[in-house]
Design an enzyme around this catalytic site. Structure first.
Site, mmCIF file in Angstrom:
data_model
loop_
_atom_site.group_PDB
_atom_site.id
_atom_site.type_symbol
_atom_site.label_atom_id
_atom_site.label_comp_id
_atom_site.label_asym_id
_atom_site.label_seq_id
_atom_site.Cartn_x
_atom_site.Cartn_y
_atom_site.Cartn_z
ATOM 1 N N ASN A 7 -7.339 4.446 -4.835
ATOM 2 C CA ASN A 7 -8.352 5.172 -4.143
ATOM 3 C C ASN A 7 -9.510 5.485 -4.870
ATOM 4 O OD1 ASN A 7 -9.488 5.634 -1.556
ATOM 5 N ND2 ASN A 7 -8.645 7.607 -1.527
ATOM 6 N N ASP A 66 -7.325 8.978 2.252
ATOM 7 C CA ASP A 66 -7.659 7.892 3.288
ATOM 8 C C ASP A 66 -6.905 8.089 4.596
ATOM 9 O OD1 ASP A 66 -9.272 6.088 1.979
ATOM 10 O OD2 ASP A 66 -7.640 4.878 1.358
ATOM 11 N N THR A 90 -11.351 1.132 -6.505
ATOM 12 C CA THR A 90 -10.608 -0.085 -6.002
ATOM 13 C C THR A 90 -11.091 -1.253 -6.801
ATOM 14 O OG1 THR A 90 -10.601 0.773 -3.866
ATOM 15 C CG2 THR A 90 -9.599 -1.592 -4.234
ATOM 16 N N SER A 132 -6.721 1.354 5.655
ATOM 17 C CA SER A 132 -7.625 0.822 4.529
ATOM 18 C C SER A 132 -8.465 -0.086 5.174
ATOM 19 C CB SER A 132 -6.453 0.056 3.853
ATOM 20 O OG SER A 132 -7.180 -0.743 2.842
ATOM 21 N N GLY A 160 -14.942 -1.002 -2.418
ATOM 22 C CA GLY A 160 -16.150 -0.388 -1.841
ATOM 23 C C GLY A 160 -15.840 0.389 -0.734
ATOM 24 N N GLY A 161 -14.534 0.760 -0.500
ATOM 25 C CA GLY A 161 -14.086 1.489 0.586
ATOM 26 C C GLY A 161 -14.650 0.945 1.916
ATOM 27 N N ARG A 188 0.869 -1.084 -0.100
ATOM 28 C CA ARG A 188 -0.122 -0.011 0.031
ATOM 29 C C ARG A 188 0.937 1.250 0.026
ATOM 30 N NH1 ARG A 188 -5.033 1.663 0.810
ATOM 31 N NH2 ARG A 188 -5.549 3.388 2.497
#
Ligand code: GLU
Length: 548
Positions: A387, A409, A367, A428, A449-450, A91
């Protein structure tokens, strides 16, 4: 090349026909072109990791709004021979010079503000980790060369791929920003407008970039010309990314989170993702209720899930962050005893107020996730992101790829466990996940989907385990959202009477269409008792599963 299109002549999405079976291997990814590339790698004798790396590079080409080499992600790998699972964290992290004062809120408590600088433009960009992570996976767990796994993606970029209704819509929504930063206008718009649905997008610049990485490896991206272009573009667009940030990027090899749900073992993402931890925590709380006796998506079922979501997400907002910077009470969050305590707080008759709101996340849903399983018990689950859709909208000149807006984020609250700090990784939700039964592979799962990645995965897992649904059925079944804001968002296939009863119990509700990608897009594999492999892609987006 595959002729599959997830939409009809009129541009309407087709919501069926996304599943497959296989004996040797199955690949379920967010675009048919990428699933096909993964399946071809398996057919050529590559292992699941070779296929995963090839799929990842290809996804960056044909779902550029959601992932790519300007972003980062997580990869969960299970070695079929040893049964060991390992978690690769590539990440993005904050550039060394990043500080909380880079982002001054216009409205208190609002993390997502297009004028804040953490969504569009150079200040939004964190250090991309994708190339380092994918090449690390290939070198340590694959069998093929970078050329073998990257060249199909370069070919796809050169020859082009079909623009779907979702991609075209995202281009339209980001048109002003794509016009603004670097080469966005040139690559991801056509004459300044979104590519029409059904047209072909070719990206020769990205093809050249991929060829350079195939030849020069990680250094071709993190040093030299491509790095120069990234640093120059980000500086031009107001950011602080340096050569030292790029050269210093390292992949982290972590122990995955492990938990159980009604006898199934769950293996998933550890911090700096909150995904695995809170998926496990929610399932631990649900274990205290007789979910199997409740009808799927009935009033009692949806009330229980949304109340448990509220309670566990409140912990997420309070305790989670990069463990290299803050102490995360991981053992407690995963404890069955703690889950029993939380279960006592659920009122089965009325909606309760959640704890203080979660200011961390806006409703992101970009994503991409893909899953691979083969006959030897090798499993790979990969979630990658830039993102938001189209990330920062910054395309360094001449490179063809988008840089992420992962700085969004972070919390803009400097007292948060997830506050901005140079070198830190933003929190995350991404959750590449395996389920095992009696030590044997049962499913490979994950979703974009966050913040709803967690709630979507929980619903799919419970539907498979508590209600015996097939993977395809569990994915297709209507879902609700996370209820963090004391609001149940739902797909309109859930009957109106159910929703009215939930309102009478004190729930605020908001309807989305029958199928909406806000509920994530779960691309998974299942491994049946007789060894048959099943792949299923989520019809909420553009994916397709393919097997051999
Ligand atoms: N950047 C988000 C995360 O890491 C994912 C965004 C999304 O899934 O849309 O959790």
């Amino acid at each position: 090349m595959t002729t599959f299109r997830p939409f009809d002549e009129q541009g309407n999405m087709i919501r069926s026909g996304r599943a497959c079976t296989g004996q040797t291997g199955v690949v379920s990814a967010g675009r048919a072109e990428a699933s096909e590339i993964g399946r071809d790698i398996l057919a050529q004798g590559g292992n699941a990791i070779d296929a995963a790396v090839a799929v990842a590079f290809a996804m960056g080409v044909c779902e550029p709004n959601a992932n790519g080499i300007g972003g980062g992600g997580f990869m969960l790998i299970r070695d079929g021979k040893t049964g060991n699972s390992v978690f690769l964290d590539f990440r993005e992290n904050a550039p060394a010079a990043a500080t909380p004062s880079m982002y001054t809120p216009k409205a208190p408590g609002s993390n997502y503000d297009k004028d804040l600088g953490n969504v569009y433009g150079g200040k939004a960009v964190a250090v991309p980790g994708d190339v380092a992570g994918l090449l690390y996976a290939l070198e340590h767990y694959g069998t093929m060369t970078p050329q073998q796994v990257i060249s199909p993606a370069a070919k796809l970029a050169r020859e082009g791929f079909v623009v779907t209704p979702l991609l075209s819509k995202d281009m339209e929504e980001h048109q002003p920003q794509l016009m603004q930063y670097g080469d966005g206008w040139k690559i991801y718009l056509q004459d300044g407008k979104p590519y029409p649905v059904g047209s072909t997008l070719r990206n020769p610049d990205l093809a050249d970039t991929l060829d350079k990485i195939a030849q020069g490896g990680k250094d071709a991206f993190y040093k030299g010309e491509i790095a120069d272009r990234m640093v120059a573009q980000v500086a031009k667009d107001g950011g602080v990314l340096t050569h030292a940030d790029l050269e210093g990027f390292t992949v982290r090899v972590l122990e995955p989170v492990r938990a159980t749900y009604r006898g199934y073992e769950l293996i998933s993402s550890p911090p700096p993702s909150s995904g695995g931890t809170h998926t496990a925590q929610i399932l631990n709380v649900l274990e205290n209720f007789d979910v199997a006796s409740m009808e799927v998506n009935s009033v009692e079922y949806l009330h229980l899930f949304s109340e448990v979501f509220k309670i566990c997400y409140a912990d997420r907002s309070k305790y989670m962050g990069d463990p290299n910077f803050v102490k995360v009470p991981l053992e407690g969050l995963l404890s069955k005893e703690y889950a029993r305590e939380l279960a006592q707080r659920v009122d089965l008759t009325a909606s309760q107020k959640p704890e203080a709101g979660n200011p961390w996340k806006h409703e992101s849903m970009s994503t991409t996730h893909f899953s691979i399983a083969d006959k030897d018990g090798n499993l790979v689950a990969v979630t990658r992101t830039i993102n938001h859709f189209f990330g920062s909208c910054v395309v360094p000149e001449g490179t063809g790829f988008l840089l992420n807006d992962e700085m969004e984020d972070f919390s803009i609250d400097p007292t948060s466990t997830n506050a901005v700090c140079g070198g830190k990784i933003p929190l995350s939700c991404m959750s590449p996940t395996f389920l095992l039964k009696d030590g044997k592979p049962f499913a490979v799962l994950g979703s974009p989907g966050g913040i709803r990645i967690i709630s979507s995965l929980v619903q799919v897992i419970s539907k498979m385990i508590d209600h015996g649904m097939t993977l395809e059925e569990a994915i297709a079944s209507p879902r609700i959202g996370d209820n963090v804001q004391d609001l149940i968002i739902y797909e309109s296939r859930i009957p109106a009477e159910t929703i009215e009863t939930l309102q009478a119990m004190g729930h605020k509700v908001k309807a989305y269409d029958d199928w909406n990608r806000i509920m994530g897009s779960v691309n998974g594999c299942a491994i049946l008792e007789d060894g048959t492999l099943v792949g299923a892609a989520d019809p909420r987006r553009d994916g397709l599963a393919m097997g051999l």
